[in-house]
Design an enzyme around this catalytic site. Structure first.
Site, mmCIF file in Angstrom:
data_model
loop_
_atom_site.group_PDB
_atom_site.id
_atom_site.type_symbol
_atom_site.label_atom_id
_atom_site.label_comp_id
_atom_site.label_asym_id
_atom_site.label_seq_id
_atom_site.Cartn_x
_atom_site.Cartn_y
_atom_site.Cartn_z
ATOM 1 N N CYS A 10 37.104 43.521 42.443
ATOM 2 C CA CYS A 10 37.896 43.999 43.585
ATOM 3 C C CYS A 10 39.247 43.288 43.637
ATOM 4 O O CYS A 10 40.276 43.896 43.936
ATOM 5 C CB CYS A 10 37.151 43.747 44.896
ATOM 6 S SG CYS A 10 35.594 44.640 45.075
ATOM 7 N N CYS A 32 33.725 39.777 45.433
ATOM 8 C CA CYS A 32 33.791 40.741 44.332
ATOM 9 C C CYS A 32 34.998 40.467 43.431
ATOM 10 O O CYS A 32 36.146 40.747 43.811
ATOM 11 C CB CYS A 32 33.847 42.158 44.907
ATOM 12 S SG CYS A 32 34.186 43.446 43.692
#
Length: 312
Positions: free
Chosen positions: A56, A53
């Site tokens: 993230c 991700c």
């Protein structure tokens, strides 16, 4: 051993809590110990992430800086959902990054997706108690209104409830939550919220508006009863100038939330004979406007038309 934390605006190093005590990786198995139990003493931010991700990886270091900057008032736990999907699934996490704040063993705030560092700082400040509760409540109310505009009544209800827990004198939070209860058929909770309003906000326009809305809905027919508006509509159609029938029709329509239609009939009556029945049509119009709230299109347009009639 303690870490040296640098304040960006002050080159002088200061002593702070050990980063290992503030930020740690955790798992589904350790969630109760690392998050739920710890949050009973110190608020805990949970960052659900995954190695693949990209957002993230951008969010995590900013969140860590904000947590470290809180000086031990907040802790952070990171959970890789690829390896630990259990808790994320239970919380309904559908996309990452997803961040939840826990206090007293329960989730109290959160967000999904990337956030600018300034918003992350506000998030941590709210959790650490470094913001004025009334100011924080106002921020939550604004966010709740945005959620309502986007069609997210559930998110709005959470923010209204959180705002009310921070500031019971926030009339907008109380009225907003009560309206959501009414819209979802939970009139008892709505009535309870309004009845419990502190004296300081009893006469607030938004509280009064919800009170009027409840009063209108209390006149609605029972589910197994025939809608009186049907018969009254025919009666008005047969005799358009039967102002008594129009008033009753307006009340029947308003009781089932058809306020726009009710306003049309009431304006007709005021236009025809303002003084009829001690100005009953005009007075009921004001009740409908109050129930709609000052920002409602029905209220704004209706008041404009009423003014044009009265001051023509």
């Amino acid at each position: 051993m303690t870490d040296i934390i640098m304040n960006p605006s002050d080159p002088t190093p200061t002593q702070g809590p050990n980063a290992a005590d503030l930020i740690k990786d955790s798992s589904d198995m350790a969630f109760m110990a690392d998050v739920v139990e710890v949050s009973k003493e110190t608020p805990v931010v949970v960052d659900f992430w995954a190695p693949w991700c990209g957002p993230c990886k951008q969010l995590m270091p900013m969140l860590e800086r904000a947590v470290k900057g809180a000086g031990g008032k907040v802790k952070m736990v990171k959970i890789n959902i690829d390896e630990n999907p259990g808790v994320a699934g239970q919380l309904g996490v559908r996309s990452i990054p997803a961040v939840y704040a826990f206090r007293d063993g329960k989730p109290v705030d959160g967000f999904m997706g990337g956030q600018p560092e300034s918003e992350l700082q506000k998030f941590i400040d709210r959790l650490s108690g470094d913001t004025d509760p009334a100011e924080e409540a106002g921020t939550l109310v604004d966010r709740a209104k945005d959620s309502l505009a986007a069609g997210d009544a559930g998110g709005a209800a959470q923010d209204f409830a959180h705002a009310l827990s921070l500031d019971e004198n926030n009339a907008q939070a109380r009225a907003g939550l009560a309206r959501i209860y009414l819209d979802t058929g939970n009139e008892q909770e709505a009535v309870s919220l309004i009845q419990q309003a502190p004296d300081s906000v009893t006469d607030h326009p938004e509280i009064a508006a919800v009170r009027s809305k409840i009063a209108l809905e209390d006149q609605a027919p029972e589910p197994d009863e025939e809608d009186p508006a049907l018969e009254l509509s025919q009666k008005v159609k047969d005799n358009p100038d039967d102002l008594d029938a129009r008033l009753e029709l307006a009340k029947a329509l308003a009781s089932t939330g058809r306020n726009s239609e009710a306003v049309e009939h009431l304006l007709y009556s005021v236009r025809k004979n303002r003084a009829y029945n001690n100005e009953a049509a005009r007075l009921f119009l004001l009740t409908v406007f109050e129930a709609e709230g000052p920002q409602s299109d029905v209220s704004i347009q209706g008041r404009r038309e009423l003014s044009s009639i009265l001051f023509a």
